[in-house]
Design a protein around this motif. Sequence first.
Motif, short mmCIF file in Angstrom:
data_model
loop_
_atom_site.label_atom_id
_atom_site.label_comp_id
_atom_site.label_asym_id
_atom_site.label_seq_id
_atom_site.Cartn_x
_atom_site.Cartn_y
_atom_site.Cartn_z
N PRO A 2 -1.35 -23.05 11.48
CA PRO A 2 -0.64 -24.64 10.69
C PRO A 2 0.57 -24.32 10.80
O PRO A 2 0.80 -23.22 9.70
CB PRO A 2 -1.24 -25.17 9.67
CG PRO A 2 -3.02 -24.78 9.12
CD PRO A 2 -2.84 -23.27 9.74
N PHE A 3 1.65 -25.22 10.40
CA PHE A 3 2.49 -24.46 9.86
C PHE A 3 3.44 -26.14 9.75
O PHE A 3 3.10 -26.64 10.10
CB PHE A 3 3.21 -23.59 10.52
CG PHE A 3 3.81 -24.36 12.13
CD1 PHE A 3 5.03 -24.63 12.91
CD2 PHE A 3 2.65 -24.25 13.35
CE1 PHE A 3 4.84 -25.51 13.87
CE2 PHE A 3 3.35 -24.54 14.44
CZ PHE A 3 4.28 -25.18 15.03
N ALA A 55 6.05 -32.53 2.77
CA ALA A 55 6.22 -33.59 3.47
C ALA A 55 6.08 -34.48 2.93
O ALA A 55 6.90 -35.36 2.84
CB ALA A 55 5.40 -33.48 5.00
N ILE A 63 10.64 -32.94 6.17
CA ILE A 63 9.59 -31.85 7.12
C ILE A 63 8.42 -32.94 7.96
O ILE A 63 7.48 -34.46 7.84
CB ILE A 63 8.16 -31.39 5.36
CG1 ILE A 63 9.90 -30.90 4.88
CG2 ILE A 63 7.99 -30.38 6.11
CD1 ILE A 63 9.29 -30.21 3.72
N SER A 64 8.26 -31.99 8.87
CA SER A 64 6.42 -32.36 10.15
C SER A 64 5.40 -31.26 9.21
O SER A 64 5.56 -29.94 9.50
CB SER A 64 7.27 -32.46 11.19
OG SER A 64 8.12 -33.45 11.75
N VAL A 65 4.26 -31.85 9.89
CA VAL A 65 3.42 -30.78 9.43
C VAL A 65 2.29 -30.64 10.80
O VAL A 65 2.56 -31.52 11.30
CB VAL A 65 2.73 -31.07 8.49
CG1 VAL A 65 0.70 -30.16 8.31
CG2 VAL A 65 2.93 -31.68 7.17
N TYR A 66 2.50 -29.38 11.31
CA TYR A 66 1.93 -29.21 12.53
C TYR A 66 0.20 -28.27 12.55
O TYR A 66 -0.02 -27.47 11.11
CB TYR A 66 2.77 -28.02 14.27
CG TYR A 66 4.03 -28.84 13.92
CD1 TYR A 66 5.04 -28.95 12.77
CD2 TYR A 66 4.00 -28.86 15.14
CE1 TYR A 66 6.07 -29.49 13.61
CE2 TYR A 66 4.69 -30.23 15.69
CZ TYR A 66 5.96 -30.02 14.79
OH TYR A 66 6.83 -30.41 15.10
N ARG A 67 -0.60 -28.56 12.89
CA ARG A 67 -1.27 -28.22 13.07
C ARG A 67 -2.92 -28.26 13.77
O ARG A 67 -3.01 -29.44 14.87
CB ARG A 67 -2.66 -27.90 11.44
CG ARG A 67 -3.48 -29.61 11.22
CD ARG A 67 -3.98 -29.76 10.15
NE ARG A 67 -4.21 -30.74 9.66
CZ ARG A 67 -4.34 -31.53 8.41
NH1 ARG A 67 -2.81 -31.49 7.15
NH2 ARG A 67 -4.20 -32.39 8.31
N MET B 1 -0.77 -27.35 19.10
CA MET B 1 -0.68 -27.27 18.01
C MET B 1 -0.55 -29.04 17.90
O MET B 1 0.41 -28.80 18.82
CB MET B 1 0.55 -26.38 17.47
CG MET B 1 1.05 -26.27 15.69
SD MET B 1 -0.36 -25.96 14.46
CE MET B 1 -0.56 -24.16 16.00
N LYS B 2 -1.00 -29.81 17.34
CA LYS B 2 0.04 -30.95 17.15
C LYS B 2 0.48 -31.12 16.13
O LYS B 2 0.17 -30.96 14.98
CB LYS B 2 -0.93 -31.85 17.53
CG LYS B 2 -1.92 -31.95 17.01
CD LYS B 2 -2.94 -32.45 17.20
CE LYS B 2 -4.53 -33.28 16.49
NZ LYS B 2 -5.26 -34.19 17.42
N VAL B 3 1.67 -32.43 15.93
CA VAL B 3 2.13 -32.04 14.37
C VAL B 3 0.96 -33.60 13.81
O VAL B 3 0.37 -34.11 14.63
CB VAL B 3 3.17 -34.01 15.00
CG1 VAL B 3 3.72 -33.93 13.71
CG2 VAL B 3 3.93 -32.92 15.21
N VAL B 4 0.97 -33.86 12.79
CA VAL B 4 0.10 -34.46 12.37
C VAL B 4 0.22 -35.17 11.15
O VAL B 4 -0.08 -36.42 10.58
CB VAL B 4 -0.96 -34.19 11.24
CG1 VAL B 4 -2.84 -33.16 12.37
CG2 VAL B 4 -0.50 -32.10 10.10
N TYR B 5 1.81 -35.06 11.07
CA TYR B 5 2.20 -35.71 10.13
C TYR B 5 4.10 -35.55 9.36
O TYR B 5 4.30 -34.41 9.87
CB TYR B 5 1.80 -35.02 7.95
CG TYR B 5 2.36 -36.21 7.57
CD1 TYR B 5 1.52 -37.73 7.39
CD2 TYR B 5 2.97 -35.12 6.36
CE1 TYR B 5 1.56 -38.56 6.05
CE2 TYR B 5 3.11 -36.51 4.83
CZ TYR B 5 2.56 -37.90 5.07
OH TYR B 5 3.20 -38.48 3.64
N GLU B 6 4.78 -36.47 10.35
CA GLU B 6 5.79 -36.67 10.35
C GLU B 6 6.71 -37.82 9.76
O GLU B 6 6.52 -38.60 9.84
CB GLU B 6 6.06 -36.26 12.21
CG GLU B 6 5.61 -37.58 12.98
CD GLU B 6 5.90 -37.33 14.64
OE1 GLU B 6 6.67 -36.39 14.61
OE2 GLU B 6 5.37 -38.26 15.39
#
Lengths: 75, 245
Positions: A2-3, A55, A63-67, B1-6
């Motif tokens: 995740p990043f 975020a 901030i966007s979170v990717y995982r 990898m996908k965006v889970v929070y934006e």
Amino acid sequence: MPFIKVRDDLCKGCKLCITFCPKQVIRMSDRLNPKGYYVAELFDKEGCTGCGICARMCPDVAISVYREDKKEVPA
Amino acid sequence: MKVVYERPESLLDVPFTYCPGCTHGIIHRMVADTLDDLGIRERTIGVSPVGCSVFAYEFFNCDMVAAAHGRAPAVATGIKRVHPDKIVFTYQGDGDLAAIGTAEIIHAAARGENITVIFANNVIYGMTGGQMAPTTLIGQKTDTTPYGRSVEANGHPIRVCELLSSLDGVAYLERVSTHDPKHVLKAQKAIKKAFQYQVDGKGFTLIELLSTCPSNWGMNPLDSLKWLEESMLPYYKPGVYKDIG
């Protein structure tokens, strides 16, 4: 892994993400954005768990979170 | 990898005009997340106040109206009565809601208007440069109380949730804080519940969010969060003040 991504154009360098990151993997960069703020960045991709606390606390919604999937993230 | 929070869909892709570290942005995000979660963005009308958050109409991706100072609950009443099927919320600060708009908020609550009020309380006038607000704490230094607010000269701070909790028209009242992730999560739940009550037609709902004003408090963003926790929480106690269930 995740990043997170911090949008330079929105960040105002308030450091709330750095303060509340449970893994302490965010820091201030030496980049200035067009408004003249130093912006935050993720410096340790290995350490980020994608929890999203940064975020949620970001006052500028920068901030966007990717995982991959929710299951991958340790509770 | 996908965006889970934006960025939520209910926020337009423009930078906020707030100072660095101002918790207005966190509150905007929570309201926008709620509109997304409940799927009500298309039928929501917001009313922005006078104050720092006057530009809320530039940030939310739903229909917005700007009201005269303190009159947001009155404008929201009109909109809701003409369009009962719409979801109507106001977004107000403490200078707007607890000072010039005291009459409007009390009577909107007493009438039990089916609207949701998002009330950001940072115990100071932000946009005009840090003057004393009715919510300013005893002893707090502001531009107009340079030696600290005194009871003799300035009276006591107003606790809005406690004040409104005696009114029968109110369906849900809760005070929450924004000083750490735990409290922000609680605040998110409270805002969602308030909007859900409005969708269900239960009546007047108000969420008071304790927030910061780093610029006018003269602190950096982190110190202002600490000051909120240490100075504001003892006087403005978080909790549910009314819930008709």
